[in-house]
Every structure is written in structure tokens, then in C-alpha cells.
Design a protein around this motif. Structure first.
Motif, PDB file in Angstrom:
ATOM      1  N   GLU A  30      -3.667   8.228  -8.903  1.00 41.58           N
ATOM      2  CA  GLU A  30      -3.563   7.623 -10.109  1.00 41.58           C
ATOM      3  C   GLU A  30      -3.747   6.327 -10.296  1.00 41.58           C
ATOM      4  O   GLU A  30      -3.070   5.470  -9.450  1.00 41.58           O
ATOM      5  N   ILE A  31      -4.816   5.883 -10.937  1.00 41.19           N
ATOM      6  CA  ILE A  31      -5.370   4.365 -10.827  1.00 41.19           C
ATOM      7  C   ILE A  31      -3.891   3.600 -11.557  1.00 41.19           C
ATOM      8  O   ILE A  31      -3.682   2.514 -10.951  1.00 41.19           O
ATOM      9  N   PHE A  32      -3.277   4.029 -12.713  1.00 35.70           N
ATOM     10  CA  PHE A  32      -2.062   3.230 -13.311  1.00 35.70           C
ATOM     11  C   PHE A  32      -1.001   2.876 -11.946  1.00 35.70           C
ATOM     12  O   PHE A  32      -0.519   1.937 -12.245  1.00 35.70           O
ATOM     13  N   LEU A  37       1.763  -0.616  -8.001  1.00 32.64           N
ATOM     14  CA  LEU A  37       2.049  -0.854  -6.734  1.00 32.64           C
ATOM     15  C   LEU A  37       1.650  -2.226  -6.423  1.00 32.64           C
ATOM     16  O   LEU A  37       2.351  -2.790  -5.674  1.00 32.64           O
ATOM     17  N   ILE A  38       0.321  -2.553  -7.108  1.00 34.47           N
ATOM     18  CA  ILE A  38      -0.095  -3.757  -6.469  1.00 34.47           C
ATOM     19  C   ILE A  38       0.525  -5.004  -7.145  1.00 34.47           C
ATOM     20  O   ILE A  38       1.073  -6.076  -6.312  1.00 34.47           O
ATOM     21  N   ASP A  55      -7.518  -2.622  -1.523  1.00 37.45           N
ATOM     22  CA  ASP A  55      -8.959  -2.268  -0.605  1.00 37.45           C
ATOM     23  C   ASP A  55      -9.226  -0.790  -0.538  1.00 37.45           C
ATOM     24  O   ASP A  55     -10.140  -0.302  -0.400  1.00 37.45           O
ATOM     25  N   ARG A  56      -7.909  -0.202  -0.535  1.00 31.88           N
ATOM     26  CA  ARG A  56      -8.124   1.387  -0.357  1.00 31.88           C
ATOM     27  C   ARG A  56      -8.342   2.054  -1.560  1.00 31.88           C
ATOM     28  O   ARG A  56      -8.570   3.416  -1.388  1.00 31.88           O
ATOM     29  N   MET A  57      -8.297   1.500  -2.780  1.00 31.85           N
ATOM     30  CA  MET A  57      -8.429   2.314  -4.066  1.00 31.85           C
ATOM     31  C   MET A  57      -9.977   2.696  -4.154  1.00 31.85           C
ATOM     32  O   MET A  57     -10.660   1.875  -4.199  1.00 31.85           O
ATOM     33  N   THR A  62     -10.255  -2.696 -15.039  1.00 32.27           N
ATOM     34  CA  THR A  62     -10.003  -3.983 -15.267  1.00 32.27           C
ATOM     35  C   THR A  62      -8.571  -4.282 -14.722  1.00 32.27           C
ATOM     36  O   THR A  62      -8.289  -5.523 -14.162  1.00 32.27           O
ATOM     37  N   PHE A  63      -7.669  -3.405 -15.088  1.00 28.76           N
ATOM     38  CA  PHE A  63      -6.292  -3.860 -14.671  1.00 28.76           C
ATOM     39  C   PHE A  63      -6.090  -4.064 -13.275  1.00 28.76           C
ATOM     40  O   PHE A  63      -5.285  -4.909 -12.909  1.00 28.76           O
ATOM     41  N   THR A  64      -6.632  -3.210 -12.372  1.00 30.11           N
ATOM     42  CA  THR A  64      -6.607  -3.467 -10.809  1.00 30.11           C
ATOM     43  C   THR A  64      -7.002  -4.539 -10.509  1.00 30.11           C
ATOM     44  O   THR A  64      -6.397  -5.339  -9.826  1.00 30.11           O
TER      45      THR A  64
END
Length: 476
Positions: A30-32, A37-38, A55-57, A62-64
Motif C-alpha cells: 500500500e502506497i499510503f 513509514l518514510i 528506493d524500494r517502492m 506525489t505524497f511519496t
């Protein structure tokens, strides 16, 4: 909730454990969750872990990108943040603000200002966060000329009368050595807080006349504000420069009284929610945010007033008050002990911080809302450049027969200005008296002049100023 707990404890160990559990769950992709976590790793000062998650996503939004840029800028890795920002597909307002503020906070003022200029050239909406960081850069550079340029932009925005913007302007002019300009800004401010007074007192102490620093201090105390460490450092320094022993002793006596209040509290055999909340509020007013937070978490019982005192420090505490409000089960309902008030305070906090999405989320999750909730959303959307969204809420208010007041109409006209809706603005000003029994005030005329000026209707704007029923001020 698991990551919220890690964020509160600031524990690297607990965050890594939570991360391991997430990797073995259905939410691992899940991107959210990965964005969160970041953010948590960054706030736990685990930059390497945050970067590994990024790096592993396999997919990013945009939120990332904004999360990793924020982590890098706050940690001082500005060159790496620049590289990431340069490779970002579609930087948004938040991305640009992070770069402007990040460089300013780490004393790379010239680059901060360059990002601010580029942000403006790219036609991104400049909010109070953007202007505040730019003014900080101007102050750091001690460059009066570019400070004047930023002030000219602020004067065309809705933020000129904002108390935080006024304080930043006073500080900028002070650092550039212009006492007269600092005085003019201070005298023109409708609202002043402790930071405002500190900026003026420090201006006098550093640039002269030093005696004015003591006079400003007396006026500040008479206004009901308590001094903090910054105030006392400047005033004591002024006393030393003037060899003013008598005044120095008086200031010492005032400090002793503040300390005595805490001493009385500490000696109370039985404390209740009223006495404890009183101390929290006192520390918040004195800008001793860390002490206020410590006092708050020691409270065995908290009520709506207690939570509101904590939210009052929300601009400096970020999302922490909101997270704990939710943990306490507040659902923003009205009643005998209404917590709709808390929801409204949270909306106001997020909007003033430029976090529109969070403010909108609070609004949507409120089980009950009042006209204050709606006003907070309209004004918040408008001031952050979301004109259409602000007007959509206003239209719903009209359809539901909700109460309108002067604040509502300021938000509506500000929204029209940002959205370039000249005809709608004219219509809404006309309807104030005709349909809602509201007499336009100076702020409403200021909004209309801004709207007409932005739309190029300069003759109409000039005529409006001439026909105003009150004398125009510098804002108009």
C-alpha cells in the motif's frame, strides 16, 4: 495506529518492528502505508531506513516524493533533496515549500530565495508558509532590496494582516537594520502575539533606540502577554546597555512572579483538571510549548478545554494533537460538553499550516458541524488557493439555509479573487446587504479591490476605493 504509536515514542526499534509486521501483512504494497513509514522513519532520525523504503517502492505518488524531500531537508541533506526534487515528475505546492523552507532553516538563504522565485515563476500559489520562509531568507541575507520585493508580493496577498506574517516582516526589517519599517508594520497590525512583540523588542535592542525596547516590553506586559526566554534575553540586554539597574530589578521581580505561580501549583496537595489546564494554557501563551506539552501528558483527566489548550499550540506541534484527540474518542459531536469546538480548532490549525487535505479530512469526519466549521473550511480553502472548493461549500450553505456572517463573505470574496471570478464577486458583494442583511466592511472592500486588480479591472478598482464608505488603509 501502530505507526502513530511509533511516532509518539520516537523509537527506532519499535518502528522497525512495526515495519517488519507490515511487510508480512496484506498492506505491504500500500502506497499510503509506505509513505507513512518514510515519514515516521524521518521523524525518528532514521534517514537511511526512510531512503530504503523510498528506493524500494515500485510505485510512488506525489505524497511519496514530498515525504522523502521533507525528511531530507529537515535532516540537512539539502543537496540530496535537490537531486530528488529535480527528478520528481510533478512537484506541487508542498514540494516547492519544502525546498524554500528547508534551505532557509539551514542558513542557505540565497538558494532558499532562488527556489521561492522559481516557485513564483512556475505559477504555484504562494501561501503564508512560502512567504514566511522567503522572509526568513531575506532576513538571513540582510538584503533590504529583495525584502522589499517579497513585501510587495505579500501586500497583494490575503496574508498581509496575518499575525505570523507581520511578525516575520518585523524580523526581516530588523535584520536589515530598518527600524522605521519594523515600526510601521507593527503599528499596522490588527492582531499581535508574543512573537510579534519579541520581534519589535529585539529590533530596538539590536538597532536602537535601546530605551524603546523597555517601553515596548512594558506595553507588551500591559496587554496581558507573559514574557518568554526570548523576551527576557532581549530586555535584560537592553537594561545592561542602558545601565538601567532599577528596570533590571523590576524585570527580575516579574520573572520571580511567574516562577512563583508554578511553585504554588507544584505545592498544591490536590490538583484538578481546572488547575492543570490553567497551567497548560499559561505555558502555551508564554510560547513554552515543550513545557506545555509535558504538563498536558501528565494530566490524569482532560476535558474539551484541556484539548483546546493543546491544539492552541498546534502550529508548532503539527499533527500530534489531532492524533491524541482521536485516541481519546472525540467524534466532534455537539451536546452538553460539545467537541465540535475541537473539530473546528483542528480545521483552523491545519488550514493555517497549509495542510488542506488534513483539514478537509477532519471536516468530512465530523459527525456534526456548525456555521463555524463551514466558515473555517471556506476561509481555509480560499487562503490556500482552492477557490472553487471554497465556493462549493458556500453554495451548499446557501442551499441548506445556513447562517452567513462577515467571516463567511470574506472567505467567499477571497475565493473569487483566487479563482478569477469577477462577476460572481460582484454578485456576492451586492447580495450581502440585499439578501443577508450584512453591511460590507473594510475587509470585504479590500477583497473586491484585490479581485478587480487581479482581473485587470483597474479603473473599476480605483472607483470602488473612491466610493468606499470608509477611508481606505494601506491594505486596500
Amino acid at each position: 495506529m501502530l505507526l502513530d504509536s511509533c511516532l509518539h515514542s520516537r523509537s527506532t526499534r519499535e518502528t522497525r518492528r512495526a515495519h517488519a509486521r507490515i511487510l508480512n501483512s496484506q498492506f505491504s504494497k500500500e502506497i499510503f502505508i509506505q509513505n507513512r513509514l518514510i515519514d515516521v522513519y524521518g521523524k525518528c532520525d532514521c534517514l537511511d531506513d526512510a531512503r530504503k523504503v523510498f528506493d524500494r517502492m515500485p510505485q510512488r505518488n506525489t505524497f511519496t516524493w514530498n515525504s522523502i524531500i521533507t525528511v531530507l531537508t529537515k535532516s540537512g541533506f539539502l543537496d540530496e533533496a535537490t537531486r530528488i526534487f529535480g527528478s520528481m515528475p510533478d512537484p506541487d505546492q508542498c514540494s516547492w515549500n519544502s525546498m524554500v523552507s528547508g534551505f532557509a532553516q539551514h542558513d542557505r538563504f540565497e538558494e532558499s530565495y532562488e527556489y521561492f522565485v522559481k516557485m513564483h515563476k512556475e505559477n504555484f500559489f504562494l501561501n503564508d508558509y512560502s512567504f514566511g520562509s522567503a522572509l526568513s531568507a531575506c532576513a538571513g541575507l540582510m538584503d533590504f532590496d529583495i525584502g522589499i520585493q517579497v513585501y510587495a508580493m505579500v501586500s497583494k496577498s490575503r496574508y498581509l494582516t496575518d499575525v505570523f506574517m507581520g511578525s516575520a516582516l518585523i524580523d526581516m526589517y530588523s535584520k536589515c537594520g530598518s527600524v522605521a519599517c519594523s515600526q510601521d508594520v507593527f503599528l499596522g497590525m490588527i492582531e499581535r502575539n508574543l512573537v510579534t512583540w519579541n520581534s519589535l523588542i529585539t529590533c530596538y535592542e539590536q538597532n536602537g533606540p535601546t530605551s524603546e525596547a523597555l517601553e515596548a516590553f512594558v506595553r507588551m506586559m500591559n496587554s496581558g502577554l507573559e514574557p518568554d526566554e526570548v523576551t527576557l534575553a532581549s530586555v535584560v540586554s537592553a537594561c545592561a546597555s542602558l545601565c538601567a539597574l532599577k528596570e533590571g530589578l523590576q524585570i527580575h521581580a516579574r520573572v520571580v512572579r511567574v516562577c512563583e505561580a508554578r511553585l504554588v501549583f507544584d505545592r498544591m496537595p490536590v490538583r484538578n483538571v481546572v488547575s492543570e489546564t490553567s497551567m497548560v494554557s499559561r505555558y502555551v501563551r508564554a510560547a513554552s510549548i515543550k513545557v506545555a506539552r509535558f504538563m498536558f501528558w501528565k494530566m490524569k483527566q482532560r476535558n474539551v478545554v484541556s484539548w483546546n489548550a493543546l491544539i492552541g499550540a498546534g502550529l508548532q506541534l503539527g499533527r500530534q494533537p489531532h492524533a491524541h484527540v482521536l485516541k481519546q474518542g472525540f467524534r466532534f459531536q455537539s451536546g452538553a460538553d460539545s467537541d465540535v469546538f475541537i473539530g473546528n480548532c483542528l480545521i483552523d490549525m491545519y488550514m493555517k499550516c497549509g495542510s488542506v487535505e488534513d483539514g478537509s479530512r477532519v471536516f468530512k469526519n465530523m459527525m456534526e458541524r456548525d456555521y463555524v466549521s463551514l466558515n473555517a473550511m471556506i476561509v481555509g480553502y480560499a487562503q490556500n488557493g482552492y477557490g472553487e472548493e471554497a465556493l462549493e461549500i458556500f453554495r451548499k450553505m446557501l442551499a441548506c439555509g445556513e447562517k452567513l456572517d462577515h467571516v463567511t463573505m470574506i472567505g467567499v470574496l477571497c475565493a473569487c479573487s483566487h479563482a478569477g471570478l469577477v462577476e460572481e464577486g460582484r454578485l456576492y458583494v451586492s447580495s450581502m446587504t440585499k439578501n443577508h442583511s450584512l453591511i460590507p466592511e473594510k475587509d470585504h472592500y479590500s477583497c473586491m479591490v484585490d479581485l478587480l486588480g487581479r482581473a485587470g479591472c483597474l479603473n473599476e478598482a480605483r472607483n470602488l476605493i473612491k466610493t468606499m464608505p470608509m477611508n481606505p488603509d494601506a491594505v486596500v
